[in-house]
Design a protein around this motif. Structure first.
Motif, short mmCIF file in Angstrom:
data_model
loop_
_atom_site.label_atom_id
_atom_site.label_comp_id
_atom_site.label_asym_id
_atom_site.label_seq_id
_atom_site.Cartn_x
_atom_site.Cartn_y
_atom_site.Cartn_z
N UNK A 357 0.86 -1.18 0.00
CA UNK A 357 0.00 0.00 0.00
C UNK A 357 0.89 1.23 0.00
N UNK A 358 0.64 2.14 -0.94
CA UNK A 358 1.42 3.37 -1.05
C UNK A 358 0.52 4.57 -0.79
N UNK A 359 0.88 5.37 0.20
CA UNK A 359 0.21 6.62 0.52
C UNK A 359 1.22 7.75 0.38
N UNK A 360 0.74 8.96 0.20
CA UNK A 360 1.69 10.08 0.09
C UNK A 360 1.04 11.38 0.53
N UNK A 361 1.89 12.37 0.79
CA UNK A 361 1.48 13.74 1.03
C UNK A 361 2.47 14.65 0.33
N UNK A 362 2.05 15.49 -0.64
CA UNK A 362 0.72 15.55 -1.27
C UNK A 362 0.53 14.34 -2.20
N UNK A 363 -0.35 14.44 -3.19
CA UNK A 363 -0.60 13.33 -4.11
C UNK A 363 0.56 13.21 -5.09
N UNK A 364 1.63 12.56 -4.66
CA UNK A 364 2.85 12.44 -5.46
C UNK A 364 2.71 11.35 -6.52
#
Length: 387
Positions: A357-364
Motif C-alpha cells: 500500500x502506497x500513501x503520500x502527502x501531497x498526491x505524489x
C-alpha cells in the motif's frame, strides 16, 4: 511449567479477568523482558520461526533502494531526505538499503538520513551493531512522538500484522469482543462484558455474517499508527508491506474463523494460547481500513498491489539488464540475487503472500513498483472520489 510471560499473564488475570485479547497479545509478544519479540533468539530465516522478504538476501533491500531513489526524484531531489523504518528487527534491511544507495545512488545517499523507530533498548543495541559502518547516517527514536516533521519516506514491513489486535465474534444475535481467561489449567476464550467505545463504530461497519459463529479481528493499533505517522510526514511517501486483504476479502463469509495465526519453527497453528512467549502471533491487515485512516489523516492513496506485480514493476530495469547479460552485453548478476528475486516474484512462494500500500502527502506520482497495479481505490473497495 508455564513460561515466564505466561505466569505474568496469569497474575494479571487475578486482577483483570477476562483480559482483552489485544492486551494478551501485547504481553505475549512485547513484554519488555519475556515477550516473544524481545527475547535474544532468532525469529526469521532457517534458524527462526518464519521467513520474511529480507530472508532471501540483499536483493529485497536493493529493490527497495531503487524505489526510494525513485521517490527522491519524484519529490524533486530534496536536500534533506529522511528514510524512516519501524519494525527493523536486527537492522539487516536498513543495512541492505543503505549499502545499495551508497553504491548505486550517491546523490540520494548523500541527502539521506536513516531513522529507526525502536522503543526497545535491547533491539536498538542490536541494530546499532549491524549499522555501525554508516555512522551518523543512522539515528534512532523511541517513538513517533519524538520525531519532528520531516520530508522523505516511511516504510514498514510485516509491522502492522504484529500489532496487538482485538478479536470479535458474532453469535447470530450480536457482535461481542472476545477476551482471555484461565480455566482448568489453560488459557481459553471468554466474552468481554462490554464493547469499548473505540471498537463499537468498527463493528457497525462489518458485514452481517452468514456462517455462525463468525470470528474476526479489528486492529485499532494499526489505524492509530497510520494516523501518528501522518502527523510527522510533512511531505513524502508511506509504504506498508504486509500480509492482508482489501476489506471485502478480509471479511468474506468463508473466512469465518478470522486470520489469527501463530508460527513456531516454520509450522503454523491457530491456537495463540500454546507456547505463550515462544511463538509468533499475527493477524492479517485490513488494507482498506488502513488506507481510509491514512486518507482521513491527510494522506493520498497512490497505489495498492500484490508483491508479484510490485516486484515486476520495481525490478523491470534490473531484469532488462540481466536479459542483456544473456547475450553478453550486460553485467553478470550473482546467482543468489537471481534466486532471491525469483522467490520474491513467484506467485507460489512470496509473490502473492504480501500486499503493498502506497500513501503520500501531497498526491505524489507513483513509483515503478506500482506501474502495473490496478486502480487502488477500486481494488480497496473505495469507489468514492477522495475527500
Amino acid at each position: 511449567m508455564p513460561t515466564l510471560v505466561e505466569q505474568i499473564i496469569r497474575d494479571r488475570l487475578a486482577v483483570e479477568n477476562p483480559l482483552r485479547f489485544a492486551e494478551f497479545m501485547n504481553l505475549a509478544l512485547y513484554h519488555p523482558e519475556h515477550g516473544y519479540y524481545l527475547q535474544d533468539r532468532p525469529r526469521t530465516g532457517k534458524a527462526g520461526d518464519f521467513f520474511t522478504n529480507v530472508s532471501v538476501g540483499a536483493i529485497y533491500g536493493q529493490v527497495l533502494g531503487d524505489e526510494f531513489a525513485a521517490m527522491f526524484t519524484r519529490m524533486g531531489s530534496p536536500p534533506a531526505f529522511r528514510v524512516v523504518e519501524q519494525g527493523s528487527e536486527d537492522g539487516q534491511l536498513a543495512c541492505d538499503v543503505l549499502t545499495y544507495l551508497q553504491r548505486q545512488f550517491p546523490e540520494v545517499y548523500a541527502a539521506t538520513t536513516y531513522l529507526v523507530v525502536e522503543p526497545h533498548p535491547t533491539k536498538r543495541i542490536l541494530q546499532a551493531g549491524k549499522l555501525e559502518a554508516f555512522g551518523p547516517k543512522v539515528t534512532w527514536a523511541e517513538s513517533w512522538a519524538r520525531l519532528p516533521a520531516f520530508v522523505g519516506v516511511v516504510h514498514a514491513h510485516e509491522l502492522l500484522d504484529a500489532f496487538p489486535t482485538h478479536v470479535v465474534e458474532h453469535d447470530g444475535d450480536r457482535w461481542r469482543e472476545l477476551g482471555v481467561t484461565f480455566a482448568k489449567g489453560a488459557f481459553t476464550w471468554a466474552a468481554m462484558p462490554a464493547v469499548t467505545p473505540e471498537l463499537a463504530p468498527h463493528l457497525d461497519r462489518l458485514p452481517l455474517p452468514v456462517h455462525l459463529p463468525y470470528r474476526t479481528e479489528i486492529n485499532l493499533n494499526a489505524l492509530s499508527w497510520v494516523r501518528e505517522v501522518a502527523t510527522r510526514l510533512l511531505a513524502g511517501y508511506l509504504l506498508v508491506v504486509d500480509y492482508g486483504y482489501p476489506r471485502a476479502v478480509y471479511y468474506a463469509p468463508h473466512r469465518h474463523e478470522g486470520t489469527l495465526a501463530c508460527y513456531h519453527r516454520h509450522r503454523r497453528e491457530d491456537n495463540p494460547f500454546n507456547r505463550v512467549g515462544e511463538q509468533d502471533i499475527t493477524a492479517h491487515v485490513d488494507f482498506t481500513t488502513v488506507a481510509e485512516a491514512g486518507e482521513q489523516a491527510g494522506l493520498s492513496i497512490r497505489g495498492f498491489t500484490d508483491q508479484h506485480h510490485f516486484m515486476v514493476g520495481a525490478s523491470e530495469r534490473r531484469l532488462r539488464e540481466w536479459e542483456k547479460d544473456a547475450t553478453g552485453k550486460g553485467v553478470t548478476p550473482a546467482g543468489s540475487a537471481v534466486r532471491g528475486l525469483q522467490t520474491l516474484l513467484h506467485p507460489a512462494q512470496l509473490g502473492m503472500a504480501f500486499h503493498y500500500l502506497l500513501l503520500s502527502r501531497p498526491a505524489l506520482p507513483v513509483t515503478p513498483g506500482f506501474r502495473y497495479a490496478r486502480d487502488a481505490r477500486r481494488e480497496l473497495g473505495l469507489n468514492l472520489p477522495p475527500p
